[in-house]
Design a protein around this motif. Structure first.
Motif, mmCIF file in Angstrom:
data_model
loop_
_atom_site.group_PDB
_atom_site.id
_atom_site.type_symbol
_atom_site.label_atom_id
_atom_site.label_comp_id
_atom_site.label_asym_id
_atom_site.label_seq_id
_atom_site.Cartn_x
_atom_site.Cartn_y
_atom_site.Cartn_z
ATOM 1 N N VAL A 36 0.838 -1.200 0.000
ATOM 2 C CA VAL A 36 0.000 0.000 0.000
ATOM 3 C C VAL A 36 0.876 1.253 0.000
ATOM 4 C CG1 VAL A 36 -1.633 1.348 1.395
ATOM 5 C CG2 VAL A 36 -2.024 -1.074 1.036
ATOM 6 N N ASP A 37 1.928 1.245 0.817
ATOM 7 C CA ASP A 37 2.841 2.396 0.842
ATOM 8 C C ASP A 37 3.542 2.579 -0.498
ATOM 9 O OD1 ASP A 37 2.249 3.180 3.383
ATOM 10 O OD2 ASP A 37 3.946 2.168 4.314
ATOM 11 N N LEU A 38 3.998 1.478 -1.090
ATOM 12 C CA LEU A 38 4.642 1.567 -2.401
ATOM 13 C C LEU A 38 3.674 2.088 -3.458
ATOM 14 C CD1 LEU A 38 6.763 -1.702 -2.476
ATOM 15 C CD2 LEU A 38 7.604 0.637 -2.442
ATOM 16 N N HIS A 39 2.438 1.641 -3.388
ATOM 17 C CA HIS A 39 1.432 2.107 -4.347
ATOM 18 C C HIS A 39 1.179 3.607 -4.196
ATOM 19 C CE1 HIS A 39 -2.046 2.154 -6.931
ATOM 20 N NE2 HIS A 39 -2.756 2.692 -5.945
ATOM 21 N N LYS A 40 1.081 4.080 -2.964
ATOM 22 C CA LYS A 40 0.870 5.511 -2.738
ATOM 23 C C LYS A 40 2.045 6.330 -3.264
ATOM 24 C CE LYS A 40 -2.077 5.147 1.351
ATOM 25 N NZ LYS A 40 -2.151 5.347 2.798
ATOM 26 N N ASP A 41 3.267 5.861 -3.010
ATOM 27 C CA ASP A 41 4.449 6.558 -3.508
ATOM 28 C C ASP A 41 4.481 6.569 -5.033
ATOM 29 O OD1 ASP A 41 5.270 7.053 -0.949
ATOM 30 O OD2 ASP A 41 6.722 5.401 -0.885
ATOM 31 N N LEU A 42 4.134 5.450 -5.634
ATOM 32 C CA LEU A 42 4.137 5.348 -7.096
ATOM 33 C C LEU A 42 3.087 6.280 -7.714
ATOM 34 C CD1 LEU A 42 5.313 3.915 -9.551
ATOM 35 C CD2 LEU A 42 3.518 2.200 -9.303
ATOM 36 N N VAL A 43 1.903 6.327 -7.141
ATOM 37 C CA VAL A 43 0.852 7.221 -7.651
ATOM 38 C C VAL A 43 1.294 8.675 -7.544
ATOM 39 C CG1 VAL A 43 -1.472 8.096 -7.153
ATOM 40 C CG2 VAL A 43 -1.062 5.640 -7.257
ATOM 41 N N HIS A 44 1.893 9.037 -6.426
ATOM 42 C CA HIS A 44 2.377 10.412 -6.241
ATOM 43 C C HIS A 44 3.471 10.744 -7.260
ATOM 44 C CE1 HIS A 44 3.350 14.099 -4.180
ATOM 45 N NE2 HIS A 44 4.616 13.726 -4.100
ATOM 46 N N HIS A 45 4.392 9.817 -7.464
ATOM 47 C CA HIS A 45 5.491 10.027 -8.411
ATOM 48 C C HIS A 45 4.956 10.163 -9.841
ATOM 49 C CE1 HIS A 45 9.549 9.828 -9.915
ATOM 50 N NE2 HIS A 45 9.220 8.823 -10.717
ATOM 51 N N GLU A 46 4.018 9.303 -10.219
ATOM 52 C CA GLU A 46 3.445 9.362 -11.569
ATOM 53 C C GLU A 46 2.644 10.648 -11.788
ATOM 54 O OE1 GLU A 46 3.891 7.399 -14.223
ATOM 55 O OE2 GLU A 46 5.395 6.384 -13.007
ATOM 56 N N LYS A 47 1.973 11.114 -10.759
ATOM 57 C CA LYS A 47 1.237 12.376 -10.877
ATOM 58 C C LYS A 47 2.205 13.532 -11.123
ATOM 59 C CE LYS A 47 -1.821 15.435 -8.336
ATOM 60 N NZ LYS A 47 -2.400 15.771 -7.054
ATOM 61 N N ASN A 48 3.329 13.551 -10.410
ATOM 62 C CA ASN A 48 4.333 14.594 -10.626
ATOM 63 C C ASN A 48 4.940 14.502 -12.023
ATOM 64 O OD1 ASN A 48 3.959 15.622 -8.095
ATOM 65 N ND2 ASN A 48 5.694 14.566 -7.189
ATOM 66 N N LYS A 49 5.218 13.293 -12.489
ATOM 67 C CA LYS A 49 5.776 13.125 -13.828
ATOM 68 C C LYS A 49 4.786 13.575 -14.903
ATOM 69 C CE LYS A 49 8.004 9.459 -15.053
ATOM 70 N NZ LYS A 49 8.439 8.056 -15.200
ATOM 71 N N ARG A 50 3.505 13.265 -14.717
ATOM 72 C CA ARG A 50 2.480 13.666 -15.676
ATOM 73 C C ARG A 50 2.367 15.186 -15.735
ATOM 74 N NH1 ARG A 50 -2.540 12.217 -13.509
ATOM 75 N NH2 ARG A 50 -1.579 10.215 -13.231
ATOM 76 N N SER A 51 2.412 15.822 -14.586
ATOM 77 C CA SER A 51 2.345 17.282 -14.547
ATOM 78 C C SER A 51 3.570 17.893 -15.222
ATOM 79 C CB SER A 51 2.249 17.756 -13.097
ATOM 80 O OG SER A 51 2.307 19.144 -13.034
ATOM 81 N N LEU A 52 4.748 17.352 -14.927
ATOM 82 C CA LEU A 52 5.976 17.852 -15.542
ATOM 83 C C LEU A 52 5.932 17.674 -17.061
ATOM 84 C CD1 LEU A 52 8.882 18.941 -15.212
ATOM 85 C CD2 LEU A 52 9.601 16.556 -15.031
ATOM 86 N N TYR A 53 5.482 16.513 -17.522
ATOM 87 C CA TYR A 53 5.389 16.269 -18.959
ATOM 88 C C TYR A 53 4.383 17.219 -19.601
ATOM 89 C CZ TYR A 53 4.428 14.066 -23.403
ATOM 90 O OH TYR A 53 4.254 13.846 -24.736
ATOM 91 N N HIS A 54 3.275 17.460 -18.939
ATOM 92 C CA HIS A 54 2.244 18.359 -19.468
ATOM 93 C C HIS A 54 2.808 19.756 -19.711
ATOM 94 C CE1 HIS A 54 -1.628 20.382 -19.879
ATOM 95 N NE2 HIS A 54 -1.244 21.210 -18.922
ATOM 96 N N TRP A 55 3.489 20.323 -18.714
ATOM 97 C CA TRP A 55 4.017 21.682 -18.869
ATOM 98 C C TRP A 55 5.188 21.719 -19.841
ATOM 99 C CZ3 TRP A 55 0.663 25.003 -17.766
ATOM 100 C CH2 TRP A 55 -0.187 24.847 -16.685
ATOM 101 N N THR A 56 6.003 20.661 -19.868
ATOM 102 C CA THR A 56 7.113 20.612 -20.819
ATOM 103 C C THR A 56 6.598 20.534 -22.243
ATOM 104 O OG1 THR A 56 8.429 19.462 -19.161
ATOM 105 C CG2 THR A 56 9.228 19.384 -21.414
ATOM 106 N N TYR A 57 5.575 19.738 -22.469
ATOM 107 C CA TYR A 57 4.994 19.616 -23.808
ATOM 108 C C TYR A 57 4.403 20.949 -24.258
ATOM 109 C CZ TYR A 57 1.899 18.212 -27.567
ATOM 110 O OH TYR A 57 1.264 18.126 -28.762
ATOM 111 N N LYS A 58 3.659 21.595 -23.374
ATOM 112 C CA LYS A 58 3.092 22.900 -23.731
ATOM 113 C C LYS A 58 4.189 23.917 -24.020
ATOM 114 C CE LYS A 58 -1.300 23.783 -22.211
ATOM 115 N NZ LYS A 58 -2.184 24.570 -21.421
#
Length: 160
Positions: A36-58
């Motif tokens: 459960v802890d690993l899943h929470k960390d992974l979701v948080h990390h993927e959310k940050n990566k998605r946000s970073l990719y979104h702004w970089t693409y724009k």
């Protein structure tokens, strides 16, 4: 209160605390708790990566330099590296630079700086530096000489 009552309360309280302690240990240190802890960390990390990719693409798909500045500051605001007051300052500077660009394209850049105050003059210097960096030093020097001699050439030479 009697000694028997105090001992009884102490034992029951200790039993409750031990139960909570072992339940928490089981919750966090068991296989399921670790997953459960690993899943929470992974979701948080993927959310940050998605946000970073979104702004970089724009940022990379924008053609306008001033729009890129706004997009970059929005990305920094979203990541938490920039507070809202600083973002508003950057946005105001970019809006003023857009006004100078508008004045340059239609009425001449000197009009905007002559009619404006010190703020407009500082922004014009900053805009001039951005254009110089974008075009290159020699191309900018040739463009400035041509514009000073022939203002009608501004529309043809403005987009090197």
């Amino acid at each position: 209160m009697s000694t028997w009552l105090m001992n009884s309360l102490f034992r029951k309280t200790a039993y409750i605390y031990k139960f909570k302690y072992f339940t928490a240990l089981d919750k966090y240190l068991s296989n399921r708790g670790a997953q459960v802890d690993l899943h929470k960390d992974l979701v948080h990390h993927e959310k940050n990566k998605r946000s970073l990719y979104h702004w970089t693409y724009k940022h990379h798909t924008s053609n306008d330099l001033l729009e890129r500045v706004i997009i970059k500051s929005l990305g920094e605001l979203d990541k938490g590296n920039l507070n809202y007051a600083e973002y508003l300052k950057i946005r105001a500077k970019v809006d003023d630079m857009k006004k100078i660009r508008f004045a340059e394209n239609y009425d001449g850049y000197k009009v905007a700086t002559d009619l404006g105050g010190t703020k407009e003059r500082e922004l014009f210097k900053l805009y001039d530096q951005v254009i110089r960096n974008e075009r290159g030093e020699l191309a900018h020097k040739l463009w400035r000489e041509k514009v000073e001699k022939d203002p009608q050439a501004r529309s043809f030479l403005g987009h090197w």
